[in-house]
Design a protein around this motif. Sequence first.
Motif: not given
Length: 521
Positions: A152-160, A165-183
Amino acid sequence: MRIAPVFFVILRMASRYLLIICAIFSGFICFSQTDNREIDTLLQQAKSYSRSNQDSAIYFSELAYNKAVLSEDVFLKAATGYYYSFYLISNQQMEKAQKLLDYNIANFDALSESLKGNTAFNQAAIFDLKEEFDLALEWYFQSKAYYEEANNTQGLARALLQIGVIYEKLNKIELADHFFDLSLATSGYSKENTERDIPRGANREEFITASKRMLAEIESSDNDKLKSIVYYNLGSQYQEDGYYENAVENLTNSIRLKKKTGYVSQLDKLYTKLGLSYLGLDNFDTAISHFNTAIDLTSKRQEQAKLYSLLSKTYEEKGDFKQALNFANQFKFISDSIATFAENEKIAEITAKYETEKQAKEIIELKQINQEQDLLIATNENKMWRWSIAALLATLIAVWLGRRFMQSQKRIKQVEYEKEEISRKVEQLALILNNKSKVYLENLKFIKSDGNYLEFVTDEKTIIDRNKLKDILEELPPNFVKVHRSYIINKNFISAVNSASVTLQENIQIPLSRIFKNNLA
C-alpha cells in the motif's frame, strides 16, 4: 525549508496538528472486500462531508459502524471502526476513538495488512496529538511495516511523512530529512521534479507566495479543512515575522473555517497565536481574551503553563500589576506541578523496573518450587522401586527393576542439577545504578568514592555513577564490606591482607584503614 511541491510543503508544516490530510482515504482499499452496499454508501457520505462538516462525517461513519456491529462480522466492524475512529480523532474525541482501535488491535489476526496499517496509523495519531512521541513513533513504524506487507504505497507514504514530522519535532533533522525523502519517493515525487515549486532554502517571502498560490488554487473547492491549514500557516509566518495585522486576518480565517467544519484539532494553539498577534499590536484586552479561550480549550499542562506566563506578561505591559502577579503565581504553581509530575513519572518508571525484576525472580522461584515437587515425586518413586526390588525374587524382574532404579537416580541428579542452576540464577543479583546501568554483583570487585561520584569496577569495565558509598552499602549483600572511607570491596576476590592494604585478585591494591579492619573478620 526542504525541497517539496507546494501542496506537500503545506501538508508537512500542517501535520503537527492535522494527521488526516495526507492520503487519509487509502484505507478504502481494505474495505472494498465487503459487499455491504448500505455501509459503503454511508462511509462515502462521511467522506464527502469530511472536508466541510466534521459533525456530519462523524454522524454517517457512526451509522455505518453501528450497522457493521449488527452484522457480527469482525472484519466489517473493524473496517468501519477504523473510519469512525478516524473522524473522532479529527474532532479530538480521543477516548471514543481509542475504544474502537482497542477492538481492532485485539482482533488483528482477522484484519487485512492494509487495515492493520490503518489501525496502527490511527493509534499513532492519538499518541502524536498527545505529544507522546516515543509511543507515536512505535506505532507509525508498525503501520509502515503493515503497509509494506500490503504493498500500500499511499499508506506507506503518509506513515513515512509522519515519522519524519516527529523526528523534526524532536530536532533530529537528519533523520527527519531521511524520512521526508523516503515519503516523497514513495508517493511518486522526486527532488528533481519539485525544484520548480519551492527552491532549496526558500525564505519567508517564497513560502508566503507559495501559500497564497495554493489558497488561490483551492478557493473554489469545498475543502474548508485544507483552507484552514493554509490560513494557519500564513498567519503563523506573519506572527513570527512581526506582521501582526496580516497574522490576525489569516488566523481569524483559520478559526472561522475550523468552527464551520467542526474540526477542532489544535484550536487552542490558534487562539494562542492570535493572542500573541494582538499583544504585538498592543491590544491587551483582546489578547487576554484569546489567551483565556486557549486555556479553556487546551488539555496540555505545558501549554497551560505557557498561557499563564503570557497572561502575566500581558497584564504587566497593560499596567495591571496585581493581575500580572496573580498569573505569575499560577504559572509558578502549574510549572512546579509539572516538575512534580515528571518526578512521579520517573519514580513510576523505576518502580515498574523493579516490579519487573521482582516478577522475574518470582518466576524463577516458582520454577524452583516445581522442581522441588518433581524431586519429591522422583524420591518417592525411588523408594517404591527399592521396595519392589526387595519383594521380587525373580532375577529378570530384579534386573528390569534395577534399570528403572538407575533411571530414577539419574532423574534425581538431573533435577538437583536444575535446582542448583535455578538457585544460582536467583543469587545472580544485579545493582541498578542512578544512570540506569546494571552491575552484576558476582563480577563487582570494588567500589571507589570520588567526591559525589562512585566508580564500580569489574574485570570488564568501570562504570561511573552519581551516588554515595553509604547509600550503596545498604543495598549490598554481606560479602561487600567497607575497608576505607573511600572503598568498598567484594571479599570473594581477596587474595591477601596486610596491616595497610588488601590485595584483590589480579594484584589490585586497596588501602585498609584501622577502623575498618574488623570488617574483614
